[in-house]
Scaffold this motif. Structure first.
Motif, short mmCIF file in Angstrom:
data_model
loop_
_atom_site.label_atom_id
_atom_site.label_comp_id
_atom_site.label_asym_id
_atom_site.label_seq_id
_atom_site.Cartn_x
_atom_site.Cartn_y
_atom_site.Cartn_z
N SER A 138 0.84 -1.17 -0.05
CA SER A 138 -0.02 -0.08 0.17
C SER A 138 0.91 1.31 0.02
O SER A 138 2.17 1.10 -0.03
CB SER A 138 -0.96 -0.03 1.32
N GLU A 139 0.17 2.17 -0.09
CA GLU A 139 0.88 3.53 -0.22
C GLU A 139 1.88 3.75 0.95
O GLU A 139 2.92 4.20 1.22
CB GLU A 139 -0.01 4.85 -0.25
N ASP A 140 1.40 3.57 2.45
CA ASP A 140 1.96 3.53 3.60
C ASP A 140 2.59 2.25 4.06
O ASP A 140 2.94 2.19 5.12
CB ASP A 140 0.80 3.73 4.68
N ARG A 190 3.09 3.21 -9.94
CA ARG A 190 2.87 3.40 -8.41
C ARG A 190 4.01 2.90 -7.54
O ARG A 190 4.18 3.28 -6.57
CB ARG A 190 1.52 2.57 -7.94
N ARG A 219 5.94 5.30 -4.91
CA ARG A 219 6.45 4.85 -3.62
C ARG A 219 7.79 4.87 -3.26
O ARG A 219 8.12 4.83 -2.07
CB ARG A 219 5.73 3.56 -3.17
#
Length: 172
Positions: A44-46, A92, A96
């Motif tokens: 995920s992004e985090d 993506r 990141r």
């Protein structure tokens, strides 16, 4: 694993992974002795913590038990994150990796180690470290110019002034 099984597993598992605010990065079925292992990589992004991995693992296990997607034989489900030296395959992934060092194999041949500074729909901006006292230089690569890329692990990153980064200070 046949393409049909891979596509079927992705179609089955991706909605569950997405419902947990995660991206399904990779699915692999491997034979280990007489058993099979289904490896699912999520991100995920985090980033992904152990609680999130456990939650998605339970959800995927329950869904797989309801279907015959893995066939009749025994298998082991392994769910994890891409790891520290994650491959960069999609936009993506590069987004990141902004601020991180990457090892990039160029489509034209050759290799480049540079820091990812920005990403857009067409490609990636990099800062190539200077050698022998020279200043770093900026470089732009279109995604089509990249054959393969992977994040590089940095154990003692310093900023341009030679001091520890803010992240290192927070961790200290």
């Amino acid at each position: 694993m046949s393409t049909t099984q891979s596509e079927r597993l992705r179609e089955l598992l991706e909605p569950l992974v997405s419902s947990q605010d995660l991206d399904l990065e990779e699915i692999e079925v491997a034979s280990v002795g007489r058993k099979r292992v289904l490896r699912v990589v999520v991100d995920s992004e985090d980033g992904v913590d152990l609680d999130k991995v456990a939650d998605v693992s339970r959800a995927l296990s329950a869904k797989l038990d309801e279907t015959d997607a893995m066939g009749e034989g025994e298998y082991t489900l392994e769910v994890g994150s891409p790891g520290a030296e994650r491959p960069l395959r999609e936009q993506r992934h590069y987004a990141r990796a902004v601020g991180r060092l990457a090892r990039i194999q160029l489509a034209e041949g050759g290799e480049l180690v540079a820091r990812v500074t920005a990403v857009d729909d067409q490609g990636v901006d990099l800062q190539v470290p200077g050698v022998k006292g020279r200043k770093p230089t900026a470089r732009r690569l279109a995604f089509g110019d990249i054959a393969k890329a992977r994040v590089e692990v940095e154990f003692s990153r310093k900023d341009d002034s030679g001091t520890k980064s803010m992240k290192e200070e927070e961790e200290a």
